[in-house]
Design a protein around this motif. Structure first.
Motif, PDB file in Angstrom:
ATOM      1  N   GLN A 223       1.013  -1.201   0.012  1.00  0.00           N
ATOM      2  CA  GLN A 223       0.044  -0.182   0.059  1.00  0.00           C
ATOM      3  C   GLN A 223       0.798   1.343   0.067  1.00  0.00           C
ATOM      4  N   ASN A 224       0.549   2.077  -1.007  1.00  0.00           N
ATOM      5  CA  ASN A 224       1.280   3.359  -1.221  1.00  0.00           C
ATOM      6  C   ASN A 224       0.359   4.722  -0.149  1.00  0.00           C
ATOM      7  N   LEU A 225       1.105   4.905   1.107  1.00  0.00           N
ATOM      8  CA  LEU A 225       0.257   5.913   1.750  1.00  0.00           C
ATOM      9  C   LEU A 225       1.175   7.105   1.686  1.00  0.00           C
ATOM     10  N   ASP A 226       0.488   8.419   2.244  1.00  0.00           N
ATOM     11  CA  ASP A 226       1.052   9.592   2.125  1.00  0.00           C
ATOM     12  C   ASP A 226       2.338   9.830   2.498  1.00  0.00           C
ATOM     13  N   ASN A 227       2.739   9.063   3.661  1.00  0.00           N
ATOM     14  CA  ASN A 227       4.331   9.509   4.059  1.00  0.00           C
ATOM     15  C   ASN A 227       4.937   7.819   4.348  1.00  0.00           C
ATOM     16  N   PHE A 228       4.309   7.109   4.268  1.00  0.00           N
ATOM     17  CA  PHE A 228       4.913   5.716   4.435  1.00  0.00           C
ATOM     18  C   PHE A 228       4.551   4.632   3.240  1.00  0.00           C
ATOM     19  N   TYR A 229       5.203   3.664   3.251  1.00  0.00           N
ATOM     20  CA  TYR A 229       5.018   2.546   2.496  1.00  0.00           C
ATOM     21  C   TYR A 229       4.637   1.400   3.352  1.00  0.00           C
ATOM     22  N   GLU A 230       3.406   0.679   2.867  1.00  0.00           N
ATOM     23  CA  GLU A 230       3.272  -0.551   3.432  1.00  0.00           C
ATOM     24  C   GLU A 230       3.799  -1.727   2.679  1.00  0.00           C
ATOM     25  N   ILE A 231       5.119  -2.325   3.034  1.00  0.00           N
ATOM     26  CA  ILE A 231       5.402  -3.494   2.034  1.00  0.00           C
ATOM     27  C   ILE A 231       4.803  -4.837   2.822  1.00  0.00           C
ATOM     28  N   GLY A 232       4.732  -5.805   1.692  1.00  0.00           N
ATOM     29  CA  GLY A 232       4.762  -7.173   1.992  1.00  0.00           C
ATOM     30  C   GLY A 232       5.870  -8.130   1.900  1.00  0.00           C
ATOM     31  N   VAL A 233       5.970  -8.761   2.900  1.00  0.00           N
ATOM     32  CA  VAL A 233       7.006  -9.893   2.740  1.00  0.00           C
ATOM     33  C   VAL A 233       6.290 -11.030   2.497  1.00  0.00           C
ATOM     34  N   ILE A 414     -13.688  -7.442 -11.597  1.00  0.00           N
ATOM     35  CA  ILE A 414     -12.426  -6.818 -11.506  1.00  0.00           C
ATOM     36  C   ILE A 414     -11.251  -8.028 -11.160  1.00  0.00           C
ATOM     37  N   ALA A 415     -10.323  -7.866 -11.665  1.00  0.00           N
ATOM     38  CA  ALA A 415      -9.141  -8.461 -11.349  1.00  0.00           C
ATOM     39  C   ALA A 415      -8.476  -8.041 -10.134  1.00  0.00           C
ATOM     40  N   PHE A 416      -8.718  -8.421  -8.896  1.00  0.00           N
ATOM     41  CA  PHE A 416      -8.190  -7.778  -7.914  1.00  0.00           C
ATOM     42  C   PHE A 416      -6.809  -8.390  -7.468  1.00  0.00           C
ATOM     43  N   ASN A 417      -6.412  -9.128  -8.248  1.00  0.00           N
ATOM     44  CA  ASN A 417      -5.062  -9.649  -7.933  1.00  0.00           C
ATOM     45  C   ASN A 417      -4.002  -9.011  -8.895  1.00  0.00           C
ATOM     46  N   SER A 422      -4.195  -4.638  -7.064  1.00  0.00           N
ATOM     47  CA  SER A 422      -3.869  -5.243  -6.031  1.00  0.00           C
ATOM     48  C   SER A 422      -3.578  -4.327  -4.855  1.00  0.00           C
ATOM     49  N   SER A 423      -3.389  -3.083  -4.675  1.00  0.00           N
ATOM     50  CA  SER A 423      -3.219  -2.185  -3.470  1.00  0.00           C
ATOM     51  C   SER A 423      -4.397  -1.368  -3.438  1.00  0.00           C
ATOM     52  N   VAL A 424      -5.410  -1.598  -4.161  1.00  0.00           N
ATOM     53  CA  VAL A 424      -6.487  -0.384  -4.023  1.00  0.00           C
ATOM     54  C   VAL A 424      -7.590  -1.009  -3.018  1.00  0.00           C
ATOM     55  N   PHE A 425      -8.027  -2.303  -3.136  1.00  0.00           N
ATOM     56  CA  PHE A 425      -8.964  -2.671  -2.415  1.00  0.00           C
ATOM     57  C   PHE A 425      -8.466  -3.491  -1.053  1.00  0.00           C
ATOM     58  N   GLU A 426      -9.244  -3.162  -0.137  1.00  0.00           N
ATOM     59  CA  GLU A 426      -8.908  -3.955   1.026  1.00  0.00           C
ATOM     60  C   GLU A 426      -9.544  -5.550   0.901  1.00  0.00           C
ATOM     61  N   LYS A 427     -10.746  -5.439   0.483  1.00  0.00           N
ATOM     62  CA  LYS A 427     -11.220  -6.803   0.094  1.00  0.00           C
ATOM     63  C   LYS A 427     -12.047  -6.849  -1.197  1.00  0.00           C
ATOM     64  N   ASN A 486     -16.742   8.728 -15.101  1.00  0.00           N
ATOM     65  CA  ASN A 486     -17.781   9.049 -13.757  1.00  0.00           C
ATOM     66  C   ASN A 486     -17.394   7.802 -12.621  1.00  0.00           C
ATOM     67  N   SER A 487     -16.920   6.824 -12.972  1.00  0.00           N
ATOM     68  CA  SER A 487     -16.901   5.670 -12.149  1.00  0.00           C
ATOM     69  C   SER A 487     -15.907   5.772 -11.248  1.00  0.00           C
ATOM     70  N   PRO A 488     -15.918   5.122 -10.094  1.00  0.00           N
ATOM     71  CA  PRO A 488     -14.830   5.283  -8.929  1.00  0.00           C
ATOM     72  C   PRO A 488     -13.641   4.574  -9.457  1.00  0.00           C
ATOM     73  N   LEU A 489     -13.596   3.745 -10.514  1.00  0.00           N
ATOM     74  CA  LEU A 489     -12.574   3.008 -10.973  1.00  0.00           C
ATOM     75  C   LEU A 489     -11.608   3.805 -11.766  1.00  0.00           C
ATOM     76  N   ILE A 490     -12.116   5.035 -12.283  1.00  0.00           N
ATOM     77  CA  ILE A 490     -11.186   5.713 -13.360  1.00  0.00           C
ATOM     78  C   ILE A 490      -9.947   6.040 -12.797  1.00  0.00           C
ATOM     79  N   VAL A 491     -10.005   6.656 -11.394  1.00  0.00           N
ATOM     80  CA  VAL A 491      -8.694   7.427 -11.021  1.00  0.00           C
ATOM     81  C   VAL A 491      -7.650   6.054 -10.526  1.00  0.00           C
ATOM     82  N   PRO A 492      -7.877   5.236  -9.833  1.00  0.00           N
ATOM     83  CA  PRO A 492      -7.232   3.988  -9.526  1.00  0.00           C
ATOM     84  C   PRO A 492      -6.477   3.219 -10.853  1.00  0.00           C
TER      85      PRO A 492
END
Length: 642
Positions: A223-233, A414-417, A422-427, A486-492
């Motif tokens: 996940q790409n946050l404002d001031n931090f990266y959340e990295i997955g190992v 949507i191909a969530f993987n 992959s970093s847009v939706f929590e579920k 106009n869809s919420p998908l356009i930006v991500p």
């Protein structure tokens, strides 16, 4: 029984000499009896008989002594069991990949194999040795003793077909004995087909006692946050019954996070939060098995503004300026007629937006742009010809446009993987405001869809490669044809499609892979880039591409770690290299795979068997021993027999 020097057997005619001497000594004499010795007649007869027996015994021992000596010089032998292969050349193929780091009954598999070779290879035995990265032709064990003792693990996985190709390329009129010393980790049936059936091929397969192993498989930005990266190992476990593992994150050798990993399944992803700045470090775990895959080196560059260019009509490009804002992007728009081709190679992403017919010059430039690591987003025009769009896509991969369908369709899947989401939706989201299109082209692709219509046809797909991606829409996105804007998908969707692998994301390369790396640099004719750290320094293969330099590291570096790309003393980019994880599994069973081959338990057994079966059974030593025995027998007869 055969003789090495059968001509010496002619000396057997010499046996007639002791026979003649013996006959001369046994000739008869005329008997004269004297009155004063007549009373000794009986004693004389007994003495004569005893003397004759002694002479016959001496004759026999001398004949046998001479016969044994003649046979010894003729060098008799029994032919070897495998005499037809006695002239074979010996080739040793030694697997020194990191899976040989596993421990067997007598220590690490590779070190034990080296000790066995040094101990049991005959000093006068010529052979050729092939390891994962080195080759020693026509040598002997004394000549390469130091090289074997200093042999280290290779970052390259064991490639049997490569070793076989080297042997085939080495010309010889003799047949070959090939001894392959490997744990067979990662060995595949198709690799065994590279072995010549005319060779005498034997496998020595040392076995590891500890089968469980845990490896750090990969690191990515979750996940790409404002001031931090959340990295997955991502951790991978091989075997069963894993213990809790300590895991730590280091940035430039400074500990920034540490925890305990509980591996309840064969795969587990752990999340860490790190500052959104330059990262040049590694993650490490501690287990009791293979050590080479316990550390993963990676780099993350501080976010730079990405250069994005859209090509198309101004009114159709207007929505893109609201996505690619000035705080993160250098966004520009141009019509086809006003396009400056010189700025194309400076972009990180280019959007071809509803151009009915892409000019040939632009197609060629965009193909070069993709090869240099840029991302391309293609939005077709509704009046585009199917053949033109298909031809354009054929420059990048197997994507074909099909006939235009004038029917309204909902975009529902949507191909969530996929990396785009992959970093847009929590579920996973099942119900959302479905966007739609009025007309769309059919798309045939070997690559999976990122967004799909309700009838499972493709709305958005991609042609990925290691350094860039080409994204392809099936329909125009103008407001007359779709409400996708106009869809919420356009930006991500557009935000993530523009992300450049070169400037965002985790930089972690695998040693031995031919992945090109692009460095932003201006080099003169005599200038070169070097890659180095405190342990290694090498010059990669490099090609100057105007404002970029394409480098390929091939088999370098030799050791995993964090490196810097330097122009003289100026650091241009941080790079990280890791060992290939293909040999992390120790649970594979090679017995079925090698059922058609001769598999031996140890190197000692193989070498002794070859030597015994190929060597003639010489007998001359036995005849020398018999000659000495007959000589001793003659001496004893002389002294003891009266």
């Amino acid at each position: 029984m055969q003789f090495k020097h059968p001509e010496i057997l002619y000396f057997l005619f010499l046996l007639i000499i002791p026979i003649l001497v013996h006959l001369f000594q046994l000739r008869r004499f005329k008997k004269e009896y004297f009155t004063n010795v007549r009373f000794l007649k009986e004693i004389s007869i007994q003495t004569r008989k005893s003397s004759q027996i002694k002479k016959w015994l001496l004759l026999a021992t001398r004949l046998l002594l001479l016969t044994c000596l003649i046979f010894a010089f003729a060098q008799p032998f029994f032919k070897a069991k495998d005499s037809k292969n006695s002239t074979n050349e010996l080739y040793l193929v030694l697997d020194n990949s990191y899976s040989m780091q596993a421990k067997g009954q007598k220590g690490e598999l590779l070190k034990r194999a080296v000790e066995d070779l040094l101990e049991h290879t005959p000093e006068n035995q010529p052979f050729s040795l092939i390891t994962n990265a080195e080759t020693f032709w026509n040598t002997d064990i004394k000549s390469i003793q130091k090289e074997l003792q200093n042999l280290t693990y290779s970052p390259l996985p064991f490639a049997l077909e490569s070793a076989m190709a080297k042997i085939k390329s080495h010309p010889s009129v003799f047949n070959k004995d090939v001894i392959i010393i490997t744990d067979a980790n990662g060995l595949q049936a198709k690799q065994l087909k590279s072995i010549d059936k005319n060779w005498n091929t034997l496998f020595v397969v040392p076995k590891a006692e500890q089968k469980n192993n845990v490896a750090i498989d990969s690191v990515f930005i979750q996940q790409n946050l404002d001031n931090f990266y959340e990295i997955g190992v991502k951790l991978k476990g091989y075997g069963t019954d894993f213990k809790d593992l300590p895991i730590a994150v280091y940035n430039k050798n400074k500990l920034i996070a540490k925890t305990i990993a509980q591996l309840n399944s064969t795969e587990k992803i752990l999340n860490f939060t790190i500052p959104k700045e330059d990262f040049h470090g590694y993650i490490t775990i501690t287990d009791n098995s293979l050590a080479y895959d316990n550390t993963f080196y990676f780099s993350i560059s501080k976010p730079e503004k990405l250069n994005v260019l859209s090509i198309g009509d101004a009114d159709k490009n207007s929505f893109l300026s609201r996505i690619y804002t000035s705080d993160e992007f250098n966004y520009n728009a141009a019509t086809l007629s006003s396009l400056d081709y010189n700025i194309l190679e400076k972009q990180d992403a280019i959007i071809v937006n509803e151009i009915p017919d892409v000019p040939q010059a632009l197609q060629t430039t965009l193909k070069s742009f993709i090869e240099k690591g840029g991302n391309l987003i293609f939005i077709p025009a509704m009046d585009s010809k199917v053949a033109n769009s298909t031809h354009f896509m054929s420059l990048f991969g197997k994507v074909q446009f099909q006939s235009l369908q004038n029917s309204e369709k909902l975009i529902t899947k949507i191909a969530f993987n996929n990396p785009v989401f992959s970093s847009v939706f929590e579920k996973e989201v099942a119900n959302f405001q479905y966007p739609k299109t009025q007309s769309s082209f059919g798309i045939s692709s070997v690559h999976p869809a990122i967004l799909s219509y309700e009838d499972q046809s493709v709305f958005l797909t991609s042609i990925p490669n290691p350094i860039s991606s080409v994204y392809v829409f099936a329909a125009a996105l103008n407001k007359k044809n779709s409400n996708f804007q106009n869809s919420p998908l356009i930006v991500p969707t557009f935000y993530n499609m523009a992300q450049s692998i070169r400037k965002t994301g985790v930089s972690a390369y695998t040693i031995g892979e031919q992945t090109p790396i692009f460095i932003d640099a201006l080099l003169g004719k005599e200038e070169i880039l070097t890659i180095k750290n405190k342990d290694e320094n090498f010059i990669p293969i490099q090609q100057i591409l105007n404002t970029k330099v394409k480098i390929t590291c091939s088999e370098f570096p030799q050791l995993a770690g964090n490196f810097g790309v330097y122009k003289q003393d100026d650091l241009l980019k941080n790079l990280s290299f890791n060992y290939n994880r293909s040999e992390s599994s120790l649970t594979e069973n090679p017995e079925n795979l090698l059922s058609d081959f001769n598999v031996k338990e140890s190197i000692e057994t193989v070498l002794n068997t070859l030597q015994t079966d190929r060597a003639n059974n010489t007998l001359w030593k036995w005849f020398v021993i018999f000659a000495l025995l007959f000589l001793v027998t003659e001496v004893l007869i002389q002294k003891l027999v009266k």
